[in-house]
Scaffold this active site. Structure first.
Site, PDB file in Angstrom:
ATOM      1  N   HIS A   1      28.182 -44.556 -67.031  1.00 50.08           N
ATOM      2  CA  HIS A   1      27.117 -45.110 -66.801  1.00 50.08           C
ATOM      3  C   HIS A   1      25.739 -43.974 -67.103  1.00 50.08           C
ATOM      4  CE1 HIS A   1      24.696 -48.282 -64.325  1.00 50.08           C
ATOM      5  NE2 HIS A   1      23.914 -47.977 -65.226  1.00 50.08           N
TER       6      HIS A   1
ATOM      7  N   LYS B   1      64.600 -22.310 -72.163  1.00 49.23           N
ATOM      8  CA  LYS B   1      63.835 -22.777 -73.197  1.00 49.23           C
ATOM      9  C   LYS B   1      64.334 -22.476 -74.624  1.00 49.23           C
ATOM     10  CE  LYS B   1      59.027 -21.168 -74.778  1.00 49.23           C
ATOM     11  NZ  LYS B   1      59.251 -21.319 -76.183  1.00 49.23           N
TER      12      LYS B   1
ATOM     13  N   PHE C   1      27.209 -20.329 -54.613  1.00 48.51           N
ATOM     14  CA  PHE C   1      26.626 -18.739 -54.951  1.00 48.51           C
ATOM     15  C   PHE C   1      26.872 -17.937 -53.618  1.00 48.51           C
ATOM     16  CE2 PHE C   1      24.963 -20.430 -58.979  1.00 48.51           C
ATOM     17  CZ  PHE C   1      25.215 -19.535 -59.786  1.00 48.51           C
TER      18      PHE C   1
ATOM     19  N   ASP D   1      16.217 -22.244 -73.004  1.00 47.94           N
ATOM     20  CA  ASP D   1      17.182 -23.116 -72.248  1.00 47.94           C
ATOM     21  C   ASP D   1      16.866 -24.545 -72.928  1.00 47.94           C
ATOM     22  OD1 ASP D   1      18.634 -24.852 -70.987  1.00 47.94           O
ATOM     23  OD2 ASP D   1      17.453 -24.489 -69.107  1.00 47.94           O
TER      24      ASP D   1
ATOM     25  N   GLY E   1      26.089 -20.784 -72.034  1.00 47.61           N
ATOM     26  CA  GLY E   1      25.863 -22.396 -71.887  1.00 47.61           C
ATOM     27  C   GLY E   1      25.399 -22.820 -73.315  1.00 47.61           C
TER      28      GLY E   1
ATOM     29  N   ARG F   1      31.279 -18.144 -67.432  1.00 44.53           N
ATOM     30  CA  ARG F   1      30.885 -19.148 -66.960  1.00 44.53           C
ATOM     31  C   ARG F   1      31.650 -20.043 -66.259  1.00 44.53           C
ATOM     32  NH1 ARG F   1      25.237 -18.777 -68.103  1.00 44.53           N
ATOM     33  NH2 ARG F   1      25.162 -19.772 -65.969  1.00 44.53           N
TER      34      ARG F   1
END
Length: 778
Positions: free
Chosen positions: A47, A206, A555, A619, A654, A724
């Site tokens: 939504h 395996k 943090f 940014d 980012g 990150r």
């Protein structure tokens, strides 16, 4: 007195609140109509209202009981998500997709993200729900397994968690979903540093062959590779034998293998048999049953699926055999024996686990030796008496781009070299996938996959002492990523990284990427020597995620109780407390303590009042094209160069870029901040339609925010080479300016080689003179 629990939620007339909030002459949403009968559907709708969230709805008593989940439905047991209980919706809403017009309640686009059926856990589930707790099982396309919804102190706020598969009760009379048999993407295994111990594991050998999904549908028998290719003709002998084991429809997971004289599966032997058309010696080892006679078995625990498999494939020997299973207590010894006899290793599976298609979360592999697939991107000219070519140039595909992994020149026969060269010559290309110092490379389209055995992965991400095993026609190049762990240890005790004991090394920090805590700590050990000159002696702020990125994160700027080893903490003159590190051990120690991201001050100790590092953070709004972000970085560089200042650049990890200026400690914090603001304003004036220097999110639509606010006392910026806490394990990667134009919006990840760009070594701290301040209007 103990606190009283909130009273059970009292309902008004069915769908009254839903009706009150909507004008059905202005919204395409379904009208408020209560359905008759009892159903068990669920739906999750994406939504895009004022902010993106997910609406989770369970069918109860003719309506859809609904919650809004801001951060999405948890798909990992470590994740805990807020779920806000909202008004009930009509059953027809489960099929609604479309746009709710502006001015209406919930305006924005709605689309179905997942749907299926749900089942409550426990006979008294309605009583439990009324008291604020509901356990249930979801069976959807994306969501499968047990979940918990628990009401918090606020009547509307609930907590949503995914439960372990062992929490799903299995009744002898369990009703399984009906379905038509078809290809099922196989469950995969992730490598682990140690063989899992404890109860609840089943262990198998395996095998060294081709993974196959066998699908019998009516009289048809099909065999598919893990990527869905139809290889029935290639393995016609196996198909014929499997068709004879039952007249019922089934879907079976197993492996095509050829055993050598010592009873070991041999990939080379399998390839030779295929090339010679020798179907007789190719056998099928079955290790799971996913469908039988119209019923989906994948929601059953593995232990029950194995029991059903035994009825179809009763023997552990023969041309169609069942994989032998060892109990949890035998794992370590089985692994030792597998390595001793020259096998690849073992696979360990949760006995209570459901079958998770395409997932690596529930099965693990313990590897005896370093071996995996790589993409063949080219080949070098032959040297000396070698025919055809010298070596293959290898890569792995990380986030859609090819990352170099070195080359392999051994393991070939003369015949295989000539055969491969003919294959390579059919797919030449002029596009170079990555830079290399290797002369004379003949590049080919990066679509072929080879299996390579090697000694280790070096610090620059390349294989050492590689040997060619064979080509893997069953795997696509886009699915080839570097395995995070190359071999499994048989030693007991904790694993040490840079001399720091690592607890829970197998814990998944990035669940969707299969990246464990051990890989994170080893990453910081690898990049530490490059990272330390920029991090050492600077006050730090770190982002910790002790349970991985799908769990809670926070943090931390100081430690009040426990100070990790090799971490230094001190009080500043203003009474604030900061911590820092000086060594590689300190860096790894923080990673061991659950730190993923490192953010640093723009000043060093013992002079925290004098900044020596300034940053402009570009940014961009999500709608801004990447080339515009690149243009903004070059514009900022040129603006500062016009003042006589030389800068460095790095990705943010980012969607943005950081322009970094090393300065001598001549300015106070306030002066430095005003300087960065003035520069940002000058850059923004070049194109006010594209740039903005104010932090207001409402004004940033379609623009790049030049963030200069990171240059105040106590403000921080993510450190070079820091990870990150985002899916994909992205990295804030330093670059040379000349390489920036080749960078993509996808950025760089933990599994890419790192090095110190020449500009980051060459550029020294510079003085911001009074003349420069005047030139920017200060």
């Amino acid at each position: 007195m103990p606190a009283r629990k909130p009273p059970a939620r009292k309902r008004a007339a069915p769908l009254e609140k839903y009706r009150e909030k909507r004008n059905f002459t202005k919204t395409p949403e379904p009208s408020a109509k209560v359905a008759r009968g009892q159903g068990n559907s669920f739906v999750v709708q994406e939504h895009h209202a004022r902010s993106l969230h997910y609406d989770f709805r369970l069918e109860m008593d003719g309506v859809l009981v609904s919650w809004a989940v801001p951060k999405g439905i948890p798909e990992d047991t470590a994740a805990k998500r807020l779920a806000v209980h909202v008004e009930d919706h009509p059953l027809d809403y489960g099929g609604f997709e479309g746009v709710i017009p502006e001015g209406n309640y919930g305006a924005g686009r709605v689309s179905i993200w997942d749907k299926g059926t749900w089942e409550p856990i426990g006979k008294d589930w309605k009583k439990q729900y009324a008291s604020g707790k509901l356990k249930f099982v979801l069976r959807g396309s994306n969501l499968k397994g047990a979940y918990l919804l628990a009401r918090m102190k606020d009547d509307t706020n609930w907590l949503m968690r995914k439960l372990d598969d062992k929490d799903i009760p299995v009744r002898p009379d369990v009703k399984l979903d009906r379905e038509t048999p078809d290809f099922i993407s196989p469950q995969l295994a992730r490598p682990v540093p140690n063989v899992p111990i404890g109860e609840g594991w089943l262990h198998e050998l395996k095998f060294d062959g081709y993974r196959l999904i066998a699908v019998r549908k009516k009289s048809s028998m099909k065999l598919f590779t893990r990527s869905g290719l139809d290889w029935t003709d290639k393995f016609s002998g196996i198909a014929k034998r499997l068709a004879a084991i039952s007249k019922k429809d089934f879907v079976m997971d197993g492996e095509a293998v050829v055993f050598d004289g010592k009873g070991r599966s041999s990939f080379g032997g399998l390839q030779s048999a295929l090339q010679a058309g020798d179907q007789e010696h190719i056998e099928f080892v079955a290790f799971d049953l996913l469908h039988l006679d119209g019923e989906n078995l994948r929601d059953l625990p593995l232990s029950m699926r194995v029991e059903r498999l035994k009825k179809l494939v009763p023997e552990e020997s023969g041309a169609v055999r069942r994989s032998k299973v060892w109990p949890s207590s035998s794992g370590k010894e089985l692994f030792k024996q597998a390595c001793k006899t020259g096998l690849e290793g073992i696979i360990s599976k949760s006995a209570s686990g459901r079958y998770h298609e395409g997932s690596r979360k529930d099965w693990v592999k313990s590897k005896c030796r370093a071996r995996q697939e790589f993409v063949v991107c080219g080949y070098t000219p032959p040297k000396g008496s070698l025919p055809a070519f010298g070596a293959l140039v290898l890569a792995s595909c990380e986030h859609g781009k090819m990352v170099p992994r070195g080359k392999v020149g051994t393991g070939f026969t003369e015949a295989s070299r000539r055969k491969l060269l003919k294959l390579f010559q059919t797919i030449p290309t002029t596009e170079v996938p990555f830079r290399t110092k290797e002369p004379g490379v003949k590049w080919i389209k990066p679509q072929l996959v080879a299996e390579i055995e090697f000694a280790e992965i070096t610090r620059d991400g390349s294989i050492r002492q590689g040997s060619f095993v064979g080509m893997r026609e069953d795997k696509e190049a886009k699915d080839v990523q570097l395995d995070p762990l190359q071999i499994t240890s048989t030693k007991r005790g904790k694993i040490n990284v840079a001399g720091i004991p690592i607890t829970h090394p197998e814990r998944l920090v990035y669940p969707d990427d299969g990246i464990s805590k051990l890989e994170v700590t080893k990453y910081y050990e690898r990049v530490g020597p490059m990272m330390l000159p920029f991090v050492k002696d600077r006050p730090l702020s770190v982002l910790r995620a002790p349970d991985g990125i799908s769990g809670s994160s926070f943090f931390q700027k100081s430690f009040s109780n426990f100070l990790p080893e090799h971490v230094l903490q001190q009080d500043l003159e203003d009474g604030s407390t900061v911590f820092s590190i000086r060594t590689l051990k300190g860096l790894v120690s923080l990673a061991q303590f659950g730190v993923i991201e490192f953010h640093l001050w723009g000043a060093k100790l013992p002079a925290p009042e004098k900044p020596d590092l300034l940053v402009w953070d570009l940014d961009p709004d999500p709608d801004v094209p990447w080339k515009e972000v690149l243009g903004g970085a070059f514009l900022t560089r040129d603006c500062l160069a016009g003042l006589g200042l030389e800068t460095e650049v790095k990705t943010s990890g980012g969607k943005g870029l950081h322009i970094v200026l090393k300065t001598k400690r001549t300015l106070e914090w306030d002066e430095a901040k005003e300087f960065t603001k003035a520069v940002a304003n000058i850059v923004a004036e070049h194109n006010p339609q594209r740039f903005i220097t104010t932090a207001s999110k409402s004004k940033r639509k379609g623009k790049i925010f030049i963030d200069w606010l990171r240059n105040g006392r106590g403000a921080t910026c993510v450190a070079p080479w820091s990870l990150r806490a985002r899916p994909g394990a992205s990295v804030s990667m330093p670059l040379n300016w000349e390489d920036l134009s080749e960078a993509t919006a996808a950025g760089f990840t933990i599994r890419e080689p790192s090095s110190i760009p020449s500009e980051w070594k060459r550029i020294k701290p510079q003085t911001i003179t009074k003349a420069m301040l005047r030139n920017v209007g200060l």
